[in-house]
Design a protein around this motif. Structure first.
Motif, PDB file in Angstrom:
ATOM      1  N   GLU A   1       0.827  -1.205   0.000  1.00 14.96           N
ATOM      2  CA  GLU A   1       0.000   0.000   0.000  1.00 14.96           C
ATOM      3  C   GLU A   1       0.863   1.258   0.000  1.00 14.96           C
ATOM      4  O   GLU A   1       0.588   2.221  -0.712  1.00 14.96           O
ATOM      5  CB  GLU A   1      -0.913   0.003   1.224  1.00 14.96           C
ATOM      6  N   PHE A   2       1.952   1.239   0.780  1.00 12.83           N
ATOM      7  CA  PHE A   2       2.877   2.373   0.817  1.00 12.83           C
ATOM      8  C   PHE A   2       3.507   2.607  -0.554  1.00 12.83           C
ATOM      9  O   PHE A   2       3.597   3.732  -1.030  1.00 12.83           O
ATOM     10  CB  PHE A   2       3.965   2.111   1.864  1.00 12.83           C
ATOM     11  N   LEU A   3       3.931   1.528  -1.207  1.00 18.46           N
ATOM     12  CA  LEU A   3       4.568   1.655  -2.515  1.00 18.46           C
ATOM     13  C   LEU A   3       3.608   2.113  -3.599  1.00 18.46           C
ATOM     14  O   LEU A   3       4.012   2.773  -4.547  1.00 18.46           O
ATOM     15  CB  LEU A   3       5.199   0.327  -2.917  1.00 18.46           C
ATOM     16  N   MET A   4       2.338   1.761  -3.466  1.00 14.47           N
ATOM     17  CA  MET A   4       1.377   2.071  -4.514  1.00 14.47           C
ATOM     18  C   MET A   4       0.780   3.467  -4.386  1.00 14.47           C
ATOM     19  O   MET A   4      -0.015   3.870  -5.219  1.00 14.47           O
ATOM     20  CB  MET A   4       0.257   1.023  -4.536  1.00 14.47           C
ATOM     21  N   ARG A   5       1.152   4.199  -3.373  1.00 19.21           N
ATOM     22  CA  ARG A   5       0.688   5.581  -3.267  1.00 19.21           C
ATOM     23  C   ARG A   5       1.253   6.379  -4.420  1.00 19.21           C
ATOM     24  O   ARG A   5       2.372   6.179  -4.855  1.00 19.21           O
ATOM     25  CB  ARG A   5       1.155   6.215  -1.955  1.00 19.21           C
ATOM     26  N   GLY A   6       0.484   7.321  -4.917  1.00 18.20           N
ATOM     27  CA  GLY A   6       0.901   8.094  -6.076  1.00 18.20           C
ATOM     28  C   GLY A   6       2.172   8.884  -5.848  1.00 18.20           C
ATOM     29  O   GLY A   6       3.032   8.959  -6.717  1.00 18.20           O
ATOM     30  N   ASN A   7       2.332   9.471  -4.676  1.00 15.95           N
ATOM     31  CA  ASN A   7       3.500  10.318  -4.431  1.00 15.95           C
ATOM     32  C   ASN A   7       4.793   9.519  -4.444  1.00 15.95           C
ATOM     33  O   ASN A   7       5.805   9.992  -4.956  1.00 15.95           O
ATOM     34  CB  ASN A   7       3.361  11.038  -3.089  1.00 15.95           C
ATOM     35  N   VAL A   8       4.777   8.322  -3.888  1.00 16.48           N
ATOM     36  CA  VAL A   8       5.983   7.503  -3.839  1.00 16.48           C
ATOM     37  C   VAL A   8       6.372   7.077  -5.243  1.00 16.48           C
ATOM     38  O   VAL A   8       7.543   7.138  -5.629  1.00 16.48           O
ATOM     39  CB  VAL A   8       5.780   6.277  -2.913  1.00 16.48           C
ATOM     40  N   ILE A   9       5.383   6.681  -6.035  1.00 17.72           N
ATOM     41  CA  ILE A   9       5.672   6.253  -7.399  1.00 17.72           C
ATOM     42  C   ILE A   9       6.171   7.421  -8.226  1.00 17.72           C
ATOM     43  O   ILE A   9       7.142   7.296  -8.980  1.00 17.72           O
ATOM     44  CB  ILE A   9       4.424   5.610  -8.032  1.00 17.72           C
ATOM     45  N   GLU A  10       5.548   8.568  -8.099  1.00 19.03           N
ATOM     46  CA  GLU A  10       5.992   9.741  -8.853  1.00 19.03           C
ATOM     47  C   GLU A  10       7.410  10.141  -8.462  1.00 19.03           C
ATOM     48  O   GLU A  10       8.214  10.516  -9.319  1.00 19.03           O
ATOM     49  CB  GLU A  10       5.028  10.906  -8.630  1.00 19.03           C
ATOM     50  N   LEU A  11       7.730  10.054  -7.191  1.00 20.71           N
ATOM     51  CA  LEU A  11       9.083  10.380  -6.747  1.00 20.71           C
ATOM     52  C   LEU A  11      10.092   9.393  -7.317  1.00 20.71           C
ATOM     53  O   LEU A  11      11.155   9.787  -7.801  1.00 20.71           O
ATOM     54  CB  LEU A  11       9.158  10.392  -5.217  1.00 20.71           C
ATOM     55  N   ALA A  12       9.769   8.112  -7.289  1.00 19.70           N
ATOM     56  CA  ALA A  12      10.680   7.098  -7.826  1.00 19.70           C
ATOM     57  C   ALA A  12      10.882   7.300  -9.328  1.00 19.70           C
ATOM     58  O   ALA A  12      12.011   7.213  -9.831  1.00 19.70           O
ATOM     59  CB  ALA A  12      10.132   5.705  -7.545  1.00 19.70           C
TER      60      ALA A  12
END
Length: 175
Positions: A13-24
């Motif tokens: 769930e943490f990885l699938m958040r939009g902000n984390v993915i956009e940052l990566a």
């Protein structure tokens, strides 16, 4: 075993958040395009700026105090000077990298998310009552209870609905 499942699902769930993915995506794409951006800055922007002087932006500097220059190289040997050409080069590199990341990764991802949200079924159910509507219902129920218990006391009988006695008001503590 359920503890591992909970941890793994929380991590997913943490990885699938939009902000984390956009940052990566921004970090990976920014690192991948560094050489391309540097080539554009050195091959296109520096020559345009070079029409005014040196093609290397690192050579642009301004002296703040008494500066002495080396006669052979033209570099400052002492004094206080600002390397504004290096800053300009870094800003241009950043802006080009940010534009590439936005237009090639973020914008398409936002459009994809909008299409996915449009595909979701619309909830046509009744809307939840607002706070004001709930308070009005409570007020009306209290008025009806009071009127019912007052009319019951005038006839000599207790109020209906288990009101707890003639003219009594039941209060509830909230914590």
């Amino acid at each position: 075993m359920s503890g591992k499942t909970g941890v793994l699902s929380g991590f997913k769930e943490f990885l699938m958040r939009g902000n984390v993915i956009e940052l990566a995506v921004a970090v990976v794409v920014g690192a991948a395009f560094t050489n391309i951006v540097n080539a554009v800055v050195k091959g296109v922007i520096n020559p345009i700026v070079g029409a005014l002087g040196s093609q290397n932006l690192d050579h642009y500097k301004t002296c703040l105090s008494t500066c002495h220059t080396d006669a052979k190289t033209g570099d400052y040997t002492d004094g206080i000077y600002i390397l504004w050409g290096s800053v300009l080069s870094a800003v241009l590199t950043f802006l080009i990298t940010a534009a590439v990341v936005y237009f090639l990764m973020i914008l398409p991802m936002n459009k994809w998310k909008a299409r996915q949200d449009a595909k979701k079924p619309v909830d046509d159910g009744p809307a939840d009552p607002t706070e004001v509507e709930l308070l009005m219902e409570i007020r009306d129920a209290l008025v009806a209870q009071r009127n019912g218990s007052l009319s019951g006391s005038s006839t000599g009988s207790q109020g209906s609905g288990g009101s707890g006695g003639t003219g009594s008001v039941v209060t509830q503590k909230t914590q």
